[in-house]
Design a protein around this motif. Structure first.
Motif, mmCIF file in Angstrom:
data_model
loop_
_atom_site.group_PDB
_atom_site.id
_atom_site.type_symbol
_atom_site.label_atom_id
_atom_site.label_comp_id
_atom_site.label_asym_id
_atom_site.label_seq_id
_atom_site.Cartn_x
_atom_site.Cartn_y
_atom_site.Cartn_z
ATOM 1 N N VAL A 40 55.259 27.051 40.469
ATOM 2 C CA VAL A 40 55.353 28.131 41.386
ATOM 3 C C VAL A 40 55.683 29.184 40.652
ATOM 4 O O VAL A 40 55.039 30.447 40.753
ATOM 5 C CB VAL A 40 56.545 27.942 42.446
ATOM 6 C CG1 VAL A 40 56.916 29.176 43.140
ATOM 7 C CG2 VAL A 40 56.134 26.847 43.444
ATOM 8 N N VAL A 41 56.561 29.249 39.662
ATOM 9 C CA VAL A 41 56.957 30.525 38.634
ATOM 10 C C VAL A 41 55.698 30.859 38.044
ATOM 11 O O VAL A 41 55.445 32.017 37.624
ATOM 12 C CB VAL A 41 58.018 29.851 37.830
ATOM 13 C CG1 VAL A 41 58.583 31.056 36.916
ATOM 14 C CG2 VAL A 41 59.364 29.643 38.818
ATOM 15 N N SER A 42 54.966 29.793 37.315
ATOM 16 C CA SER A 42 53.758 30.088 36.584
ATOM 17 C C SER A 42 52.774 30.845 37.257
ATOM 18 O O SER A 42 52.284 31.738 36.957
ATOM 19 C CB SER A 42 53.212 28.851 36.153
ATOM 20 O OG SER A 42 54.105 28.047 35.119
ATOM 21 N N VAL A 43 52.453 30.313 38.532
ATOM 22 C CA VAL A 43 51.793 31.345 39.527
ATOM 23 C C VAL A 43 51.765 32.744 39.526
ATOM 24 O O VAL A 43 51.078 33.398 39.722
ATOM 25 C CB VAL A 43 51.254 30.443 40.909
ATOM 26 C CG1 VAL A 43 50.638 31.471 41.668
ATOM 27 C CG2 VAL A 43 50.490 29.222 40.629
ATOM 28 N N LEU A 44 53.308 32.739 39.946
ATOM 29 C CA LEU A 44 53.720 34.198 40.058
ATOM 30 C C LEU A 44 53.735 34.899 38.749
ATOM 31 O O LEU A 44 53.152 36.165 38.825
ATOM 32 C CB LEU A 44 55.172 34.168 40.530
ATOM 33 C CG LEU A 44 55.568 33.891 41.803
ATOM 34 C CD1 LEU A 44 57.099 33.703 42.155
ATOM 35 C CD2 LEU A 44 54.939 34.761 42.886
ATOM 36 N N ALA A 45 53.871 34.332 37.453
ATOM 37 C CA ALA A 45 53.631 35.050 36.325
ATOM 38 C C ALA A 45 52.169 35.311 36.068
ATOM 39 O O ALA A 45 51.812 36.463 35.658
ATOM 40 C CB ALA A 45 54.380 34.122 35.248
ATOM 41 N N LEU A 46 51.425 34.570 36.399
ATOM 42 C CA LEU A 46 50.069 34.732 36.310
ATOM 43 C C LEU A 46 49.466 35.977 37.313
ATOM 44 O O LEU A 46 48.730 36.585 36.747
ATOM 45 C CB LEU A 46 49.124 33.598 36.443
ATOM 46 C CG LEU A 46 49.151 32.557 35.353
ATOM 47 C CD1 LEU A 46 48.455 31.185 35.751
ATOM 48 C CD2 LEU A 46 48.474 32.946 34.220
ATOM 49 N N ALA A 47 49.957 35.966 38.451
ATOM 50 C CA ALA A 47 49.878 37.057 39.200
ATOM 51 C C ALA A 47 50.103 38.551 38.637
ATOM 52 O O ALA A 47 49.319 39.316 38.932
ATOM 53 C CB ALA A 47 50.516 36.892 40.713
ATOM 54 N N GLN A 48 51.220 38.191 38.107
ATOM 55 C CA GLN A 48 51.850 39.403 37.454
ATOM 56 C C GLN A 48 50.940 39.881 36.025
ATOM 57 O O GLN A 48 50.624 41.107 36.023
ATOM 58 C CB GLN A 48 53.393 39.374 36.976
ATOM 59 C CG GLN A 48 53.550 40.763 36.454
ATOM 60 C CD GLN A 48 55.293 40.435 36.018
ATOM 61 O OE1 GLN A 48 55.641 39.593 35.216
ATOM 62 N NE2 GLN A 48 55.909 41.258 36.141
ATOM 63 N N LEU A 49 50.257 38.976 35.586
ATOM 64 C CA LEU A 49 49.414 39.378 34.470
ATOM 65 C C LEU A 49 48.306 39.688 35.011
ATOM 66 O O LEU A 49 47.652 40.868 34.521
ATOM 67 C CB LEU A 49 49.106 37.726 33.766
ATOM 68 C CG LEU A 49 48.161 37.940 32.737
ATOM 69 C CD1 LEU A 49 48.499 38.727 31.344
ATOM 70 C CD2 LEU A 49 47.638 36.553 32.158
ATOM 71 N N VAL A 50 47.484 39.458 36.234
ATOM 72 C CA VAL A 50 46.484 40.098 36.651
ATOM 73 C C VAL A 50 46.704 41.455 37.196
ATOM 74 O O VAL A 50 46.113 42.300 36.693
ATOM 75 C CB VAL A 50 45.864 39.287 37.538
ATOM 76 C CG1 VAL A 50 45.024 39.881 38.707
ATOM 77 C CG2 VAL A 50 45.444 37.689 37.074
ATOM 78 N N VAL A 51 47.859 41.491 37.925
ATOM 79 C CA VAL A 51 48.111 42.783 38.366
ATOM 80 C C VAL A 51 48.173 43.845 37.176
ATOM 81 O O VAL A 51 47.914 45.158 37.208
ATOM 82 C CB VAL A 51 49.464 42.614 39.252
ATOM 83 C CG1 VAL A 51 50.056 44.302 39.501
ATOM 84 C CG2 VAL A 51 49.096 42.075 40.603
ATOM 85 N N GLY A 52 48.921 43.548 35.955
ATOM 86 C CA GLY A 52 49.189 44.498 35.028
ATOM 87 C C GLY A 52 47.833 44.718 34.420
ATOM 88 O O GLY A 52 47.602 45.934 33.864
#
Length: 119
Positions: A40-52
């Motif tokens: 769950v934490v990794s998916v959120l961090a990957l979403a942040q990477l994509v948004v950035g």
């Protein structure tokens, strides 16, 4: 950056750190439930990477260097998965402690990302 996503990543990372820290305190290795939390934490961090990356592609720029911003984004996306992978090799309480430490590192990286973007 999206402040809500940054806060969500930091809060879930701290929750994972507390959960795995409690497991380490109770002398327990990482279990399947912990790996669901890591996911769950990794998916959120990957979403942040994509948004950035999307925001950089649209022409928005951080207040500091783009290279530093990207390095922190990539490091944030890899911190918890790397700790989870390391915990697989250490099936003792120290595996849980490793994940807890990786999650705390992610929370600190989130604060720094917010500062770099101009927060």
């Amino acid at each position: 950056m999206l402040d809500a996503l940054t806060i969500a990543v930091a809060v879930t990372a701290l929750a994972l750190a507390a959960w795995c820290g409690h497991a380490a305190y109770r002398d327990q290795p990482t279990k399947d439930w912990h790996f669901i939390g890591i996911a769950v934490v990794s998916v959120l961090a990957l979403a942040q990477l994509v948004v950035g990356i999307v925001q950089l592609a649209r022409g928005e720029e951080p207040s500091e260097s783009v290279a530093i911003f990207l390095a922190y984004l990539i490091g944030a996306a890899l911190a918890v998965p790397a700790a989870g992978f390391l915990s697989l090799g250490e099936r003792t309480r120290w595996g849980s402690a490793t994940v807890a430490a990786g999650a705390v590192v992610l929370a600190v990286l989130e604060v720094r990302l917010h500062d770099i973007w101009g927060g």
